[in-house]
Enzyme design. Structure first.
Site, mmCIF file in Angstrom:
data_model
loop_
_atom_site.group_PDB
_atom_site.id
_atom_site.type_symbol
_atom_site.label_atom_id
_atom_site.label_comp_id
_atom_site.label_asym_id
_atom_site.label_seq_id
_atom_site.Cartn_x
_atom_site.Cartn_y
_atom_site.Cartn_z
ATOM 1 N N TYR A 67 17.718 53.937 52.503
ATOM 2 C CA TYR A 67 18.362 53.716 51.194
ATOM 3 C C TYR A 67 18.683 55.026 50.491
ATOM 4 O O TYR A 67 19.821 55.270 50.076
ATOM 5 C CB TYR A 67 17.482 52.814 50.322
ATOM 6 C CG TYR A 67 17.423 51.428 50.891
ATOM 7 C CD1 TYR A 67 18.400 50.489 50.584
ATOM 8 C CD2 TYR A 67 16.431 51.053 51.805
ATOM 9 C CE1 TYR A 67 18.393 49.229 51.145
ATOM 10 C CE2 TYR A 67 16.411 49.795 52.380
ATOM 11 C CZ TYR A 67 17.390 48.888 52.044
ATOM 12 O OH TYR A 67 17.398 47.636 52.618
ATOM 13 N N MET A 168 15.015 41.080 50.636
ATOM 14 C CA MET A 168 14.696 40.659 49.260
ATOM 15 C C MET A 168 14.996 41.818 48.329
ATOM 16 O O MET A 168 14.438 42.904 48.471
ATOM 17 C CB MET A 168 13.226 40.256 49.147
ATOM 18 C CG MET A 168 12.955 38.915 49.777
ATOM 19 S SD MET A 168 11.188 38.578 49.830
ATOM 20 C CE MET A 168 10.754 39.413 51.325
ATOM 21 N N VAL A 296 14.300 65.644 62.775
ATOM 22 C CA VAL A 296 14.054 66.937 62.133
ATOM 23 C C VAL A 296 12.568 67.285 62.253
ATOM 24 O O VAL A 296 11.704 66.445 61.956
ATOM 25 C CB VAL A 296 14.478 66.896 60.653
ATOM 26 C CG1 VAL A 296 14.019 68.156 59.916
ATOM 27 C CG2 VAL A 296 15.986 66.731 60.544
ATOM 28 N N GLU A 405 5.457 36.307 47.416
ATOM 29 C CA GLU A 405 6.651 35.682 47.971
ATOM 30 C C GLU A 405 6.280 34.584 48.941
ATOM 31 O O GLU A 405 5.342 34.720 49.723
ATOM 32 C CB GLU A 405 7.477 36.733 48.699
ATOM 33 C CG GLU A 405 8.516 37.301 47.797
ATOM 34 C CD GLU A 405 8.556 38.796 47.878
ATOM 35 O OE1 GLU A 405 8.049 39.344 48.860
ATOM 36 O OE2 GLU A 405 9.095 39.409 46.937
ATOM 37 N N HIS A 490 5.741 48.377 52.632
ATOM 38 C CA HIS A 490 6.320 49.045 51.465
ATOM 39 C C HIS A 490 5.643 50.375 51.158
ATOM 40 O O HIS A 490 5.109 50.564 50.065
ATOM 41 C CB HIS A 490 6.173 48.143 50.221
ATOM 42 C CG HIS A 490 6.855 46.818 50.326
ATOM 43 N ND1 HIS A 490 6.584 45.770 49.463
ATOM 44 C CD2 HIS A 490 7.804 46.357 51.179
ATOM 45 C CE1 HIS A 490 7.332 44.732 49.780
ATOM 46 N NE2 HIS A 490 8.076 45.057 50.831
ATOM 47 N N GLY A 518 11.856 56.757 49.028
ATOM 48 C CA GLY A 518 10.704 56.055 48.472
ATOM 49 C C GLY A 518 9.500 56.946 48.209
ATOM 50 O O GLY A 518 8.581 56.534 47.496
ATOM 51 N N ASN A 528 9.369 43.980 45.501
ATOM 52 C CA ASN A 528 9.840 44.680 46.709
ATOM 53 C C ASN A 528 10.626 45.923 46.293
ATOM 54 O O ASN A 528 11.363 45.897 45.318
ATOM 55 C CB ASN A 528 10.737 43.756 47.521
ATOM 56 C CG ASN A 528 10.187 42.360 47.591
ATOM 57 O OD1 ASN A 528 10.048 41.705 46.571
ATOM 58 N ND2 ASN A 528 9.848 41.914 48.759
ATOM 59 N N PHE A 530 13.181 48.160 47.618
ATOM 60 C CA PHE A 530 14.396 48.922 47.962
ATOM 61 C C PHE A 530 15.447 48.987 46.859
ATOM 62 O O PHE A 530 16.233 49.934 46.827
ATOM 63 C CB PHE A 530 14.966 48.528 49.332
ATOM 64 C CG PHE A 530 15.718 47.232 49.462
ATOM 65 C CD1 PHE A 530 16.875 46.978 48.765
ATOM 66 C CD2 PHE A 530 15.284 46.277 50.385
ATOM 67 C CE1 PHE A 530 17.575 45.784 48.939
ATOM 68 C CE2 PHE A 530 15.974 45.091 50.576
ATOM 69 C CZ PHE A 530 17.128 44.850 49.840
HETATM 70 P P1 FAE Z 1 13.738 54.265 55.069
HETATM 71 O O1 FAE Z 1 14.621 53.092 54.808
HETATM 72 O O2 FAE Z 1 12.451 54.064 55.706
HETATM 73 O O3 FAE Z 1 14.613 55.335 55.854
HETATM 74 C C1 FAE Z 1 14.079 56.515 56.379
HETATM 75 C C2 FAE Z 1 14.825 56.860 57.655
HETATM 76 O O4 FAE Z 1 14.483 58.186 58.045
HETATM 77 C C3 FAE Z 1 14.471 55.965 58.840
HETATM 78 O O5 FAE Z 1 15.655 55.475 59.424
HETATM 79 C C4 FAE Z 1 13.724 56.900 59.790
HETATM 80 O O6 FAE Z 1 13.903 56.578 61.148
HETATM 81 C C5 FAE Z 1 14.307 58.247 59.447
HETATM 82 N N1 FAE Z 1 13.432 59.384 59.733
HETATM 83 C C6 FAE Z 1 12.111 59.495 59.484
HETATM 84 N N2 FAE Z 1 11.642 60.728 59.837
HETATM 85 C C7 FAE Z 1 12.728 61.393 60.321
HETATM 86 C C8 FAE Z 1 12.896 62.701 60.847
HETATM 87 N N3 FAE Z 1 11.873 63.570 60.915
HETATM 88 N N4 FAE Z 1 14.123 63.072 61.287
HETATM 89 C C9 FAE Z 1 15.163 62.195 61.209
HETATM 90 N N5 FAE Z 1 15.054 60.948 60.715
HETATM 91 C C10 FAE Z 1 13.853 60.551 60.268
HETATM 92 O O7 FAE Z 1 13.423 55.062 53.679
HETATM 93 N N6 FAE Z 1 11.855 46.100 50.828
HETATM 94 C C11 FAE Z 1 12.480 45.292 49.948
HETATM 95 O O8 FAE Z 1 12.832 45.719 48.848
HETATM 96 N N7 FAE Z 1 12.724 43.975 50.266
HETATM 97 C C12 FAE Z 1 12.342 43.443 51.463
HETATM 98 O O9 FAE Z 1 12.615 42.275 51.738
HETATM 99 C C13 FAE Z 1 11.656 44.277 52.380
HETATM 100 N N8 FAE Z 1 11.206 43.785 53.562
HETATM 101 C C14 FAE Z 1 10.670 44.655 54.497
HETATM 102 C C15 FAE Z 1 10.337 44.170 55.757
HETATM 103 C C16 FAE Z 1 9.895 45.054 56.745
HETATM 104 C C17 FAE Z 1 9.512 44.527 58.090
HETATM 105 C C18 FAE Z 1 9.796 46.442 56.464
HETATM 106 C C19 FAE Z 1 9.342 47.424 57.513
HETATM 107 C C20 FAE Z 1 10.125 46.915 55.203
HETATM 108 C C21 FAE Z 1 10.561 46.037 54.215
HETATM 109 N N9 FAE Z 1 10.917 46.486 52.949
HETATM 110 C C22 FAE Z 1 11.480 45.640 52.040
HETATM 111 C C23 FAE Z 1 10.734 47.896 52.565
HETATM 112 C C24 FAE Z 1 12.042 48.689 52.563
HETATM 113 O O10 FAE Z 1 12.751 48.471 53.761
HETATM 114 C C25 FAE Z 1 11.679 50.176 52.387
HETATM 115 O O11 FAE Z 1 11.037 50.317 51.135
HETATM 116 C C26 FAE Z 1 12.917 51.052 52.400
HETATM 117 O O12 FAE Z 1 13.602 50.943 53.623
HETATM 118 C C27 FAE Z 1 12.537 52.520 52.153
HETATM 119 O O13 FAE Z 1 13.726 53.240 51.947
HETATM 120 P P2 FAE Z 1 13.760 54.798 52.148
HETATM 121 O O14 FAE Z 1 15.137 55.267 51.839
HETATM 122 O O15 FAE Z 1 12.627 55.404 51.393
#
Ligand code: FAE
Length: 549
Positions: A67, A168, A296, A405, A490, A518, A528, A530
């Site tokens: 995100y 969500m 990275v 939820e 989360h 995050g 939640n 995101f």
């Molecule tokens: P994120 O989306 O985790 O993106 C980080 C990216 O950086 C990933 O693609 C990694 O592969 C990449 N990465 C990490 N280290 C490196 C590196 N060294 N070099 C290159 N790339 C790297 O971060 N949240 C909601 O609000 N509603 C929901 O319904 C919900 N359901 C979820 C269900 C599951 C199964 C999971 C796992 C999470 C859920 N979440 C939900 C949480 C939400 O997806 C999470 O808070 C966000 O994706 C976090 O966003 P960020 O941008 O922080």
């Protein structure tokens, strides 16, 4: 085709077969075949995307495509800046031999997990039977990262968590915002940045009349009935699933995704992941390039200005095939709470970024996640067909510190179970630190720190059980274990806003380095996360573009 094979070769093979015969459940149906994995095709698509070259110089490098990273890339590109995004996971744009990009929930294969040889399902047992199984090791979509005392589930690939999550999309109640991000102006967030994030993500709410009539939300209606009979408010939870598509799924006129139970390992249709929203728009500017399967490992000041970024290129076995060194004028850390925190504690401890302050790695929380199931009476069937996208919640935040939820249990059979993910007001916060001997960052979370979450969830479910004359399920997270207290979906914090960074995500001591994911949020969002991650990124990038570029 994945999902139709029931070849079972795991150590519990005999038990599993008996279980399948006994319950008819498709939860246990597994294929160990690697054919579904599109290794060659994935490699082709990554080449077409134009991975970054050794020695390249870029104005902006974004680490991660979740995100925070996607918001930064889009807004910078719209402001005329060339952006290169580095993503350790795969592109997820090429179908496997089964014709599907993503594996089904009930038939995980190599595509399902990040470099594991055995699945690590959040719900580890069913009717007391363990349901994990062997899979080929592959750079799959869901990372079940075992950190001290907690398993942190994260998405891997272009789109980050949006690939695997439940979609969500919840804006916290305004009255709770001061506790979530105390240094941020709530008026601005609720008038400008939350609406901007919701629009960018394509958030909408289910048609209540359809919800009331359709089979696939019977489980949620049972959840609502029980909540309301105990005096708890039931609220509709907005989402990023295309509800019109889901209606067609239920009617049988399009290929099924949510209604067929797809969740966790990707949705083949219907979910508006970042690939379809922010990232699609960012790519359409022509100014954003993405390098999948690139990780990275180091960021340090470059002698001629800017930063040297060392990147490992991976193959689908997770082996490093090339190491590249590039220079970026500005670097945005958007690797997610765990990814960004691990990188920053390493860079501080090893002296690569010596001016980072003492707040790096601190303030990490699990958003109070805890799961449980309840065993309903036979007259309260929750339905064989359950949409994998939750759409309702029980709000007891003010009185009991829990927002629960009503989650699906898409097993394909009638379970008579109500299943819940609670987000709770858990005050415990952990820290990342660098273990020099082991050469890795560690998290000091302890499993016992979930007790406040269990207590908060009990304010809802003890009351419902007492009112309904029902009991907790004890067969979902082990044998005779009620609470799913070993995990979080989360992760939040580790580079907290206005502590490790200034009030807009600029890292202290190193101009041109930013955190935009995050890890800025200190451990809890009351719902939640995101939408809040996206809205905060929208706020911060607007300021950074206006003042720093
Ligand atoms: P994120 O989306 O985790 O993106 C980080 C990216 O950086 C990933 O693609 C990694 O592969 C990449 N990465 C990490 N280290 C490196 C590196 N060294 N070099 C290159 N790339 C790297 O971060 N949240 C909601 O609000 N509603 C929901 O319904 C919900 N359901 C979820 C269900 C599951 C199964 C999971 C796992 C999470 C859920 N979440 C939900 C949480 C939400 O997806 C999470 O808070 C966000 O994706 C976090 O966003 P960020 O941008 O922080």
């Amino acid at each position: 085709m994945s999902g139709t094979t029931t070849r079972i070769t795991d150590p519990e093979g005999v038990t599993r077969r008996r279980f399948l015969a006994g319950t008819g459940s498709i939860l246990g149906a597994v294929t160990l075949s690697a054919q579904a994995i599109p290794a060659a095709a994935q490699a082709d698509s990554q080449a077409a995307a134009g991975p970054i070259g050794d020695g390249a110089r870029v104005p902006v490098l974004v680490i991660g495509t979740g995100y925070g990273g996607s918001v930064a890339a889009l807004r910078l590109a719209q402001a005329g800046v060339d952006v290169h995004m580095i993503e350790m996971g795969m592109a997820w744009d090429t179908p496997g031999s089964d014709g599907k990009i993503f594996a089904h929930t009930t038939s995980p294969d190599g595509r399902s997990y990040w470099l594991r040889t055995r699945t690590k399902q959040p719900l580890s047992n069913f009717l007391g039977f363990p349901i994990d199984k062997d899979i080929p090791r592959y750079t799959g979509i869901l990372d079940a990262e075992e950190m001290g005392g907690i398993i942190v589930y994260q998405g891997r690939g272009v789109g980050g968590g949006s690939l695997v999550n439940g979609g969500m999309a919840v804006t916290p109640k305004r009255e709770n915002f001061g506790a979530i991000l105390p240094s941020v102006n709530a008026d601005e967030m609720y008038s400008t940045y939350y609406p901007r994030a919701n629009a960018g993500l394509g958030v909408s709410t289910i048609d209540p009349a359809w919800f009331d009539s359709v089979d696939c939300y019977q489980y949620s209606r049972v959840g609502r009935k029980h909540a309301q009979r105990s005096g708890f408010p039931f609220v509709f939870v907005p989402g990023v699933y295309d509800w019109d598509y889901m209606k067609q799924e239920a009617a049988g006129t399009v290929p099924k995704s949510a209604v067929a139970g797809e969740i966790l390992y990707g949705n083949n249709y219907g979910k508006k992941s970042l690939q379809k929203t922010y990232i699609a728009k960012a790519k359409a500017t022509g100014k954003v390039t993405i390098s999948p399967l690139h990780k990275v490992t180091t960021v340090s000041p470059a002698s001629g200005g800017g930063y040297t970024v060392v990147i490992e290129q991976l193959n689908t076995s997770g082996t490093t095939t090339a190491t590249k060194s590039v220079t970026a004028d500005r670097v945005f850390f958007a690797a997610g709470s765990v990814g960004t925190s691990k990188l920053l504690v390493k860079l501080k401890a090893t002296g690569a970024l010596p001016q980072l302050n003492g707040e790096i790695g601190k303030g990490w929380g699990d958003n109070g996640n805890v799961m449980c199931g309840r065993a309903n009476h036979m007259w309260d069937a929750t339905g064989k067909v359950q949409s994998a996208i939750p759409t309702g919640g029980i709000d007891n935040w003010a009185a009991g510190g829990a927002f629960a939820e009503v989650a699906p249990l898409p097993t394909g059979i009638e379970t008579y179970a109500s299943f819940y993910l609670s987000i709770t007001k858990n005050p415990n916060r952990a820290s990342f630190s660098w273990n020099a001997a082991a050469g890795k960052a560690e998290l000091n979370w302890q499993t016992a720190w979930k007790q406040p979450s269990i207590d908060a969830a009990k304010t809802i479910f003890d009351k419902i059980n007492s009112k309904e004359g029902t009991i907790y399920r004890t067969d979902l997270f082990g044998t005779y274990k009620i609470w799913g207290d070993h995990l979080t979906y989360h992760p939040l914090g580790g580079a907290v806003l206005n502590k490790a960074t200034d009030n807009y995500g600029r890292l202290h001591g190193h101009p041109g380095l930013y955190v935009i994911d995050g890890s800025l949020i200190p451990g809890n969002t009351s719902v939640n996360p995101f939408v809040t991650i996206t809205a905060l990124a929208e706020r911060n990038i607007e300021k950074i573009i206006a003042t720093d570029l």
